[in-house]
Scaffold this motif. Structure first.
Motif, PDB file in Angstrom:
ATOM      1  N   LEU A 155       0.955  -1.360   0.128  1.00 25.33           N
ATOM      2  CA  LEU A 155       0.076  -0.118   0.168  1.00 25.33           C
ATOM      3  C   LEU A 155       0.727   1.422   0.142  1.00 25.33           C
ATOM      4  N   GLU A 156       1.843   1.205   0.735  1.00 25.40           N
ATOM      5  CA  GLU A 156       2.787   2.351   0.710  1.00 25.40           C
ATOM      6  C   GLU A 156       4.264   2.483   0.583  1.00 25.40           C
ATOM      7  N   GLY A 157       4.617   1.501   0.035  1.00 27.40           N
ATOM      8  CA  GLY A 157       6.060   1.279  -0.488  1.00 27.40           C
ATOM      9  C   GLY A 157       6.809   0.940   0.787  1.00 27.40           C
ATOM     10  N   PHE A 158       8.329   0.969   0.378  1.00 26.83           N
ATOM     11  CA  PHE A 158       9.112   0.343   1.204  1.00 26.83           C
ATOM     12  C   PHE A 158       9.532   1.358   2.436  1.00 26.83           C
ATOM     13  N   ASN A 159       9.993   1.023   3.603  1.00 23.35           N
ATOM     14  CA  ASN A 159      10.258   1.828   4.735  1.00 23.35           C
ATOM     15  C   ASN A 159      11.679   1.421   5.249  1.00 23.35           C
ATOM     16  N   GLU A 160      12.482   2.200   5.612  1.00 24.87           N
ATOM     17  CA  GLU A 160      13.832   1.838   6.122  1.00 24.87           C
ATOM     18  C   GLU A 160      14.150   2.520   7.460  1.00 24.87           C
ATOM     19  N   PRO A 161      14.111   1.646   8.509  1.00 20.68           N
ATOM     20  CA  PRO A 161      14.592   2.141   9.717  1.00 20.68           C
ATOM     21  C   PRO A 161      15.572   3.256   9.957  1.00 20.68           C
ATOM     22  N   THR A 162      16.682   2.876   9.278  1.00 19.71           N
ATOM     23  CA  THR A 162      17.751   3.836   9.280  1.00 19.71           C
ATOM     24  C   THR A 162      17.757   5.097   8.474  1.00 19.71           C
ATOM     25  N   ASP A 163      16.917   5.173   7.371  1.00 24.28           N
ATOM     26  CA  ASP A 163      16.530   6.551   7.085  1.00 24.28           C
ATOM     27  C   ASP A 163      15.860   7.178   7.735  1.00 24.28           C
ATOM     28  N   THR A 164      14.932   6.788   8.701  1.00 24.80           N
ATOM     29  CA  THR A 164      14.106   7.464   9.595  1.00 24.80           C
ATOM     30  C   THR A 164      15.225   7.908  10.587  1.00 24.80           C
ATOM     31  N   VAL A 165      15.918   7.352  11.152  1.00 20.41           N
ATOM     32  CA  VAL A 165      16.662   7.741  12.287  1.00 20.41           C
ATOM     33  C   VAL A 165      17.698   8.874  11.780  1.00 20.41           C
ATOM     34  N   VAL A 166      18.223   9.050  10.401  1.00 18.67           N
ATOM     35  CA  VAL A 166      19.096   9.940  10.010  1.00 18.67           C
ATOM     36  C   VAL A 166      18.340  11.220   9.583  1.00 18.67           C
ATOM     37  N   TRP A 167      17.200  11.048   9.027  1.00 15.21           N
ATOM     38  CA  TRP A 167      16.285  12.082   8.522  1.00 15.21           C
ATOM     39  C   TRP A 167      15.801  12.640  10.251  1.00 15.21           C
ATOM     40  N   SER A 168      15.452  12.082  11.051  1.00 13.03           N
ATOM     41  CA  SER A 168      14.817  12.490  12.200  1.00 13.03           C
ATOM     42  C   SER A 168      15.960  13.226  13.139  1.00 13.03           C
ATOM     43  N   ALA A 169      17.148  12.898  12.816  1.00 12.42           N
ATOM     44  CA  ALA A 169      18.258  13.578  13.752  1.00 12.42           C
ATOM     45  C   ALA A 169      18.673  14.970  12.947  1.00 12.42           C
ATOM     46  N   LEU A 170      18.327  14.952  11.691  1.00 14.84           N
ATOM     47  CA  LEU A 170      18.422  16.657  11.188  1.00 14.84           C
ATOM     48  C   LEU A 170      17.319  17.275  11.709  1.00 14.84           C
ATOM     49  N   LEU A 171      15.905  16.935  11.764  1.00 17.84           N
ATOM     50  CA  LEU A 171      15.094  17.558  12.545  1.00 17.84           C
ATOM     51  C   LEU A 171      14.977  17.825  13.880  1.00 17.84           C
ATOM     52  N   GLU A 172      15.744  16.906  14.804  1.00 16.70           N
ATOM     53  CA  GLU A 172      15.733  17.144  16.140  1.00 16.70           C
ATOM     54  C   GLU A 172      16.867  18.395  16.338  1.00 16.70           C
ATOM     55  N   ASN A 173      17.753  18.343  15.359  1.00 17.57           N
ATOM     56  CA  ASN A 173      18.724  19.345  15.591  1.00 17.57           C
ATOM     57  C   ASN A 173      18.546  20.712  14.804  1.00 17.57           C
ATOM     58  N   ASN A 174      17.214  20.718  14.312  1.00 13.33           N
ATOM     59  CA  ASN A 174      16.743  22.134  13.696  1.00 13.33           C
ATOM     60  C   ASN A 174      17.393  22.483  12.383  1.00 13.33           C
ATOM     61  N   ILE A 175      17.903  21.458  11.612  1.00 15.93           N
ATOM     62  CA  ILE A 175      18.658  21.468  10.571  1.00 15.93           C
ATOM     63  C   ILE A 175      17.585  21.291   9.409  1.00 15.93           C
ATOM     64  N   SER A 176      17.810  22.531   8.586  1.00 18.84           N
ATOM     65  CA  SER A 176      16.930  22.331   7.541  1.00 18.84           C
ATOM     66  C   SER A 176      17.268  21.101   6.560  1.00 18.84           C
TER      67      SER A 176
END
Length: 238
Positions: A120-141
């Protein structure tokens, strides 16, 4: 005439490895790809991703190799389809591509897909989530960071396309050359002012051998997510 960004992606697309390497911008697998146009769609998504970042990037985050749940179908390193399609809880398509939702390249009806969520939604990779979330958590565009893989293709077990294998030493060295090409492209567009993070030992080792100064970070997989977040925060604060 093609510019330097298009020529860089063309060089990626020209790479032909062994039968246990899938090139997202060249190869088509009828059992898994939605259309013969899938490699071109992935090419275009990578182009859009890079064009939106090259002039303003401040961070280059380099992991090991493309995974089957991530860049294999999205065409973008450390980025999964679910993010591109608007199904991810934290990372939205506009954080990745300036022109909105990306294209799905995995076949929803493929018998190789493992569960209904993937269909239904395509593939999801947990490592990708961690890396992108770390950007957001540190207020990095998200447009201030370029994500990459030291081996920018998908290495897999023979006859098992939905697996990941560790790239060989030869593949890592080849990938390091593409990484140098990317760094030259970044420098041409915005100068040599990147904070470089190497995610995982293999990425850190080849960058060090190339004389590239990088912060070595724990890979988020196998229980490393918390340490990755801590080390990433420390690296950018320095």
């Amino acid at each position: 005439m093609k510019d330097s960004i298009s020529r860089f992606i063309d060089k990626l697309a020209a790479y032909e490895g062994s039968d246990t390497v899938f090139n997202p911008w060249r190869d088509y697998d009828p059992a898994l790809d939605v259309s013969q146009a899938a490699p071109q769609w992935r090419w275009e998504q990578l182009e859009s991703y890079l064009r939106a970042r090259l002039k303003q990037s401040r961070y280059l985050i380099v992991a090991e190799a493309v995974g089957y749940q991530g860049g294999r179908f999205s065409g973008i390193a450390i980025t999964c389809e679910r993010m591109l399609l608007g199904f991810h809880n934290d990372v939205k398509p506009a954080m990745i591509l300036p022109d909105g939702i990306g294209k799905r390249t995995s076949r929803a009806d493929s018998p190789l897909l493992l569960n209904n969520k993937q269909r239904l939604e395509g593939f999801n990779e947990p490592t990708d989530t961690v890396v992108w979330s770390a950007l957001l958590e540190n207020n990095i565009s998200t447009y201030d960071a370029i994500l990459w893989n030291i081996f920018p293709f998908h290495p897999h077990v023979a006859n098992q396309p939905l697996t990941n294998r560790t790239p060989t030493e030869t593949e890592i060295v080849i990938g390091g050359q593409f990484t140098e090409d990317l760094m030259a492209l970044i420098e041409a567009y915005n100068g040599d002012r990147q904070i470089i993070c190497a995610v995982g030992r293999k990425s850190a080792d080849i960058l060090a051998r190339q004389g590239i100064v990088a912060h070595a970070l724990r890979h988020p997989a196998n229980g490393g997510a918390k340490q990755y977040r801590e080390q990433f925060k420390a690296a950018i604060e320095r």
